[in-house]
Design a protein around this motif. Structure first.
Motif, PDB file in Angstrom:
ATOM      1  N   TYR A  35     -13.355   5.359   2.944  1.00 50.38           N
ATOM      2  CA  TYR A  35     -14.353   4.706   2.113  1.00 50.38           C
ATOM      3  C   TYR A  35     -13.708   4.290   0.784  1.00 50.38           C
ATOM      4  O   TYR A  35     -12.756   4.922   0.315  1.00 50.38           O
ATOM      5  CB  TYR A  35     -15.517   5.664   1.789  1.00 50.38           C
ATOM      6  N   GLU A  41     -21.645   2.679  -7.755  1.00 51.72           N
ATOM      7  CA  GLU A  41     -21.982   2.325  -6.382  1.00 51.72           C
ATOM      8  C   GLU A  41     -21.768   3.519  -5.465  1.00 51.72           C
ATOM      9  O   GLU A  41     -21.052   4.462  -5.801  1.00 51.72           O
ATOM     10  CB  GLU A  41     -21.112   1.158  -5.897  1.00 51.72           C
ATOM     11  N   GLY A  42     -22.392   3.462  -4.283  1.00 53.59           N
ATOM     12  CA  GLY A  42     -22.106   4.459  -3.278  1.00 53.59           C
ATOM     13  C   GLY A  42     -20.837   4.100  -2.520  1.00 53.59           C
ATOM     14  O   GLY A  42     -20.355   2.970  -2.596  1.00 53.59           O
ATOM     15  N   TYR A  92     -15.858  13.698  10.637  1.00 46.81           N
ATOM     16  CA  TYR A  92     -17.070  14.368  11.094  1.00 46.81           C
ATOM     17  C   TYR A  92     -16.768  15.811  11.425  1.00 46.81           C
ATOM     18  O   TYR A  92     -15.829  16.104  12.157  1.00 46.81           O
ATOM     19  CB  TYR A  92     -17.669  13.648  12.300  1.00 46.81           C
TER      20      TYR A  92
ATOM     21  N   MET B  31     -30.270  10.404  11.225  1.00 41.46           N
ATOM     22  CA  MET B  31     -30.201  11.508  10.277  1.00 41.46           C
ATOM     23  C   MET B  31     -30.016  10.971   8.862  1.00 41.46           C
ATOM     24  O   MET B  31     -29.436   9.908   8.654  1.00 41.46           O
ATOM     25  CB  MET B  31     -29.034  12.445  10.618  1.00 41.46           C
ATOM     26  N   PHE B  33     -28.940  12.372   4.777  1.00 41.68           N
ATOM     27  CA  PHE B  33     -28.271  13.438   4.052  1.00 41.68           C
ATOM     28  C   PHE B  33     -28.369  13.193   2.547  1.00 41.68           C
ATOM     29  O   PHE B  33     -28.494  12.052   2.097  1.00 41.68           O
ATOM     30  CB  PHE B  33     -26.785  13.505   4.426  1.00 41.68           C
ATOM     31  N   TYR B  35     -26.161  14.092  -0.994  1.00 37.95           N
ATOM     32  CA  TYR B  35     -24.898  14.554  -1.540  1.00 37.95           C
ATOM     33  C   TYR B  35     -24.980  14.602  -3.065  1.00 37.95           C
ATOM     34  O   TYR B  35     -25.768  13.892  -3.688  1.00 37.95           O
ATOM     35  CB  TYR B  35     -23.758  13.589  -1.163  1.00 37.95           C
ATOM     36  N   LEU B  43     -17.496  13.977  -2.762  1.00 41.93           N
ATOM     37  CA  LEU B  43     -18.894  14.245  -2.472  1.00 41.93           C
ATOM     38  C   LEU B  43     -19.079  15.637  -1.883  1.00 41.93           C
ATOM     39  O   LEU B  43     -18.293  16.058  -1.031  1.00 41.93           O
ATOM     40  CB  LEU B  43     -19.433  13.219  -1.458  1.00 41.93           C
ATOM     41  N   LEU B  92     -26.467  11.182  -4.187  1.00 43.04           N
ATOM     42  CA  LEU B  92     -26.366  10.095  -3.220  1.00 43.04           C
ATOM     43  C   LEU B  92     -27.114  10.437  -1.949  1.00 43.04           C
ATOM     44  O   LEU B  92     -27.016  11.558  -1.434  1.00 43.04           O
ATOM     45  CB  LEU B  92     -24.901   9.848  -2.856  1.00 43.04           C
ATOM     46  N   TRP B  96     -27.191   8.172   8.727  1.00 45.44           N
ATOM     47  CA  TRP B  96     -26.239   8.127   9.841  1.00 45.44           C
ATOM     48  C   TRP B  96     -26.871   7.369  10.984  1.00 45.44           C
ATOM     49  O   TRP B  96     -27.930   7.769  11.478  1.00 45.44           O
ATOM     50  CB  TRP B  96     -25.897   9.548  10.271  1.00 45.44           C
ATOM     51  N   THR B 107     -21.744   5.379  12.340  1.00 47.50           N
ATOM     52  CA  THR B 107     -21.440   4.968  10.969  1.00 47.50           C
ATOM     53  C   THR B 107     -22.392   5.609   9.992  1.00 47.50           C
ATOM     54  O   THR B 107     -23.593   5.695  10.254  1.00 47.50           O
ATOM     55  CB  THR B 107     -21.518   3.437  10.844  1.00 47.50           C
ATOM     56  N   GLN B 108     -21.860   6.063   8.888  1.00 44.22           N
ATOM     57  CA  GLN B 108     -22.688   6.638   7.840  1.00 44.22           C
ATOM     58  C   GLN B 108     -22.698   5.673   6.650  1.00 44.22           C
ATOM     59  O   GLN B 108     -21.654   5.249   6.170  1.00 44.22           O
ATOM     60  CB  GLN B 108     -22.154   8.000   7.422  1.00 44.22           C
ATOM     61  N   PHE B 110     -24.229   4.712   2.699  1.00 37.45           N
ATOM     62  CA  PHE B 110     -24.593   5.394   1.470  1.00 37.45           C
ATOM     63  C   PHE B 110     -25.431   4.498   0.572  1.00 37.45           C
ATOM     64  O   PHE B 110     -25.236   3.281   0.516  1.00 37.45           O
ATOM     65  CB  PHE B 110     -23.341   5.836   0.708  1.00 37.45           C
ATOM     66  N   GLY B 111     -26.345   5.142  -0.148  1.00 37.73           N
ATOM     67  CA  GLY B 111     -27.069   4.444  -1.187  1.00 37.73           C
ATOM     68  C   GLY B 111     -26.202   4.337  -2.433  1.00 37.73           C
ATOM     69  O   GLY B 111     -25.119   4.909  -2.502  1.00 37.73           O
ATOM     70  N   PRO B 112     -26.692   3.614  -3.446  1.00 37.67           N
ATOM     71  CA  PRO B 112     -25.890   3.394  -4.660  1.00 37.67           C
ATOM     72  C   PRO B 112     -25.824   4.613  -5.575  1.00 37.67           C
ATOM     73  O   PRO B 112     -25.032   4.637  -6.511  1.00 37.67           O
ATOM     74  CB  PRO B 112     -26.625   2.246  -5.357  1.00 37.67           C
TER      75      PRO B 112
END
Lengths: 112, 119
Positions: A35, A41-42, A92, B31, B33, B35, B43, B92, B96, B107-108, B110-112
């Motif tokens: 990532y 930002e995320g 994972y 799902m 999550f 963080y 994270l 955050l 998923w 793929t996971q 993420f929000g901002p």
């Protein structure tokens, strides 16, 4: 707990130089993700590597998954200021479905 | 893909108060999550938000401090209760999505993030 060790923690280079970030573990991962995160930002997914020995290219970024699926590297060729950001590797966890284990991150700064 | 929004984007709160952070996904996801991330750091997973049941917390995080709701497959909230300056961090939300086509990888997204400062 599966641990992912990233190195280096911080990297400052000039525009046009190359850089490599490493992600290592003593555990086997079914896949590893890389990532990039910019301030405010995320994290944004760059790539997922699944097969041992796999190499994936994303423009100037090259990702490699180790043969034993315990390590990965990210190589950036001719870095540009837009490559600046926090690079995170993640895998994972095998103990819990869907949960990611993150490395500590590598802060990359590319100066013009 | 999934697009995730979070509200608020940032807040400054007083010690002892509580803040609820909202997370909205633009599609149904398997799902969700939550963080926590210190600026420039990696994270740390707080908990898994389970739809229709209690959240599952990671070691070091408890429900009384971080109550979580997930009323449906696209929405979740995290409350940071009785805040102290040590709770100052970026929170955050992630979702998923299981690969839906042959060859897709899970793929996971993420929000901002929500940047919280506790005074």
């Amino acid at each position: 707990t599966q641990l992912l060790e990233q190195s280096p923690q911080f990297l400052s280079i000039q525009e046009g130089e190359n850089l490599t970030v490493y992600c290592n573990s003593s555990s086997v991962f079914s896949s590893l993700q890389w990532y990039r995160q910019e301030p405010g930002e995320g994290p944004v997914l760059l790539v997922t590597v699944v097969t041992g020995g796999e190499v994936k290219k994303l423009k100037r970024l090259t990702f490699q998954f180790g043969d034993a699926r315990k390590d990965s590297s990210l190589h950036i060729t001719a870095a540009q200021p837009g490559d600046t950001g926090l690079y995170l590797c993640a895998g994972y966890r095998t103990d819990s479905w869907g949960k990611l284990q993150f490395g500590a991150g590598t802060q990359v700064v590319v100066t013009p | 893909s999934a697009v995730i929004s979070q509200k608020p984007s940032r807040d400054i709160c007083q010690r002892g108060t509580s803040l609820t952070i909202q997370c909205q996904v633009d599609s149904q996801v398997t799902m969700m999550f939550w963080y926590r991330q210190q600026p420039g750091q990696s994270l740390t997973l707080i908990a898994t938000a389970n739809q229709g049941s209690e959240a599952t917390y990671e070691s070091g995080f408890v429900i009384d401090k971080f109550p979580i709701s997930r009323p449906n497959l696209t929405f979740s909230t995290l409350t940071v209760s009785n805040m102290s300056p040590e709770d100052s961090s970026i929170y955050l939300c992630s979702a998923w999505a299981v690969g839906v086509q042959r060859g897709d990888t899970d793929t996971q997204y993420f929000g901002p993030g929500t940047r919280l400062t506790v005074l």
